[in-house]
Scaffold this motif. Sequence first.
Motif, PDB file in Angstrom:
ATOM      1  N   ARG A   1       0.545  -1.928  -0.187  1.00 46.17           N
ATOM      2  CA  ARG A   1      -0.427  -0.171  -0.202  1.00 46.17           C
ATOM      3  C   ARG A   1       0.993   1.421   0.168  1.00 46.17           C
ATOM      4  O   ARG A   1       0.520   2.034  -0.722  1.00 46.17           O
ATOM      5  N   TYR A   2       2.336   1.830   0.872  1.00 49.37           N
ATOM      6  CA  TYR A   2       2.774   2.396   0.730  1.00 49.37           C
ATOM      7  C   TYR A   2       3.492   2.590  -0.778  1.00 49.37           C
ATOM      8  O   TYR A   2       3.819   3.754  -1.292  1.00 49.37           O
ATOM      9  N   LEU A   3       3.802   1.185  -1.340  1.00 45.48           N
ATOM     10  CA  LEU A   3       4.427   2.030  -2.843  1.00 45.48           C
ATOM     11  C   LEU A   3       3.216   2.653  -3.704  1.00 45.48           C
ATOM     12  O   LEU A   3       3.318   3.276  -4.600  1.00 45.48           O
ATOM     13  N   LEU A   4       2.358   1.947  -4.102  1.00 45.53           N
ATOM     14  CA  LEU A   4       0.943   2.440  -4.790  1.00 45.53           C
ATOM     15  C   LEU A   4       0.673   3.618  -4.586  1.00 45.53           C
ATOM     16  O   LEU A   4       0.152   3.773  -5.977  1.00 45.53           O
ATOM     17  N   ARG A   5       0.355   3.823  -3.023  1.00 43.61           N
ATOM     18  CA  ARG A   5       0.417   5.572  -2.795  1.00 43.61           C
ATOM     19  C   ARG A   5       1.094   5.940  -3.155  1.00 43.61           C
ATOM     20  O   ARG A   5       0.529   7.880  -3.121  1.00 43.61           O
ATOM     21  N   ARG A   6       2.422   6.210  -3.605  1.00 43.51           N
ATOM     22  CA  ARG A   6       3.544   6.811  -3.775  1.00 43.51           C
ATOM     23  C   ARG A   6       3.390   7.132  -5.498  1.00 43.51           C
ATOM     24  O   ARG A   6       4.254   7.346  -6.259  1.00 43.51           O
ATOM     25  N   MET A   7       2.534   6.349  -5.862  1.00 41.50           N
ATOM     26  CA  MET A   7       2.196   6.229  -7.826  1.00 41.50           C
ATOM     27  C   MET A   7       1.286   6.663  -8.297  1.00 41.50           C
ATOM     28  O   MET A   7       0.712   7.441  -7.160  1.00 41.50           O
ATOM     29  N   PRO A   8       1.062   7.255  -9.324  1.00 43.29           N
ATOM     30  CA  PRO A   8       0.389   7.788  -9.940  1.00 43.29           C
ATOM     31  C   PRO A   8      -1.119   7.645 -10.048  1.00 43.29           C
ATOM     32  O   PRO A   8      -1.303   6.404  -9.441  1.00 43.29           O
ATOM     33  N   PRO A   9      -2.340   8.227  -9.040  1.00 43.49           N
ATOM     34  CA  PRO A   9      -3.759   7.437  -9.116  1.00 43.49           C
ATOM     35  C   PRO A   9      -3.986   6.294  -9.150  1.00 43.49           C
ATOM     36  O   PRO A   9      -3.494   6.348 -10.872  1.00 43.49           O
TER      37      PRO A   9
END
Length: 427
Positions: free
Chosen positions: A178-186
């Motif tokens: 979740r940490y990584l996905l939230r730092r990518m574009p939406p």
Amino acid sequence: MDNDHLSETTFKSLGLHDSLLLGLEEAGFTHCMPIQAATLPLALKKRDVAGQAQTGTGKSAAFLLATMHHLMTTPIEEGKIGPWAVILAPTRELALQIHKDAEKLGYFTGMEFACIYGGTGYDKQRRQLEQGVDILIGTPGRIIDFYKQRVFSLENVEVAVLDEADRMFDMGFISDIRYLLRRMPPPDRRQNMLFSATLSERVKELAWEHMNDPETVEIEPEQITADKVKQQLYHVENSDKIGLLLGVLREHDVTRTMVFVNTKRAADQVTGYLLGNDIKAAVLSGDIPQKKRERLLTDFQQGNLPVLVATDVAARGLHIPDVSHVINYDLPQDAEDYVHRIGRTARAGAEGDAISFACESYVYSLPDIEAYIDQKIPAELAPPELIAEDIQPPKRVDSQRRGGPRGGGKRDGGGRRRNGGQRRASQ
């Protein structure tokens, strides 16, 4: 790929980028496996996909082809740099396998692939990231480590893939993911793919939270015809397991026998004892160079190497035909793995034997396995006469560790995507 389980769909019919068709042709792949035939038409239209598929069904080629096609056919904005895609896997072995597949299928794309995982190769991995990569493959912890040091950015990620999402939960990686996905574009500004052996409620929740209205694709796991597999279980003390294994192998014709263990360390130990007692054997490990692995599998198939010792991770995704016996030296801790293991000996309707050892360390898995396969496995105490006593000491096993994969070599092929060059402007 396994010819017995191919679909009618050809790769050429899907409209894949020419560089990928070239890679497939070079690898000898013409027809899709069912998971590829089901997911690629959706993914090539840039739809998000949540796929339920077992390991060994060809899902890594499905998400790699879709990812690379997306990147090769979508122009980039001036001045932006990669990585353009991130593929997350729960284990180092699986990440290495995906990386090998990416290098094979993407050989003619000119793209750079990095495999980032914990344990070894820290400085080498860091240097590779600093030079710029197109597709980042790896385990969450090490990727986060480098991300926090600002070695690379996630702001230009166009494709995110989660492989074996259910195992990510089991191994406690979900907060990292979740940490990584939230730092990518939406989610609506990237393409997302998730694969899992089971689309449980928690996996579906993850999919809905971080994906853009995904299409669900379910490929039925290969049904195990238990009547074709003769199953037998021996209750045995830990100290007698090597003796029992030697006894069983001496009693049966052991051509093409797979011995499954739960850890890499056990694989080395068991193989050492087999070699020390004049039984030709080798470890099938996730970090063996591809050429050596192919040679091992060829020797095994031709009967020149009677025994392969493997963990589930190492055997995952490999089609190993004509297995006569499967021996569960360690009972698997996951009931589904039991089905995968014994299914290797009943391919294409052949009959086979599956012999399992239930020791103090792993006997607790037995009730789950029997509940999952909905039958009792015929069991007895290991007969004393079957336990070999004349055991020679083990020989040393070369684990073939190489300190990590080869970094994406510099290739000719034009259109290089590194550091935001013109790697896909010429569409």
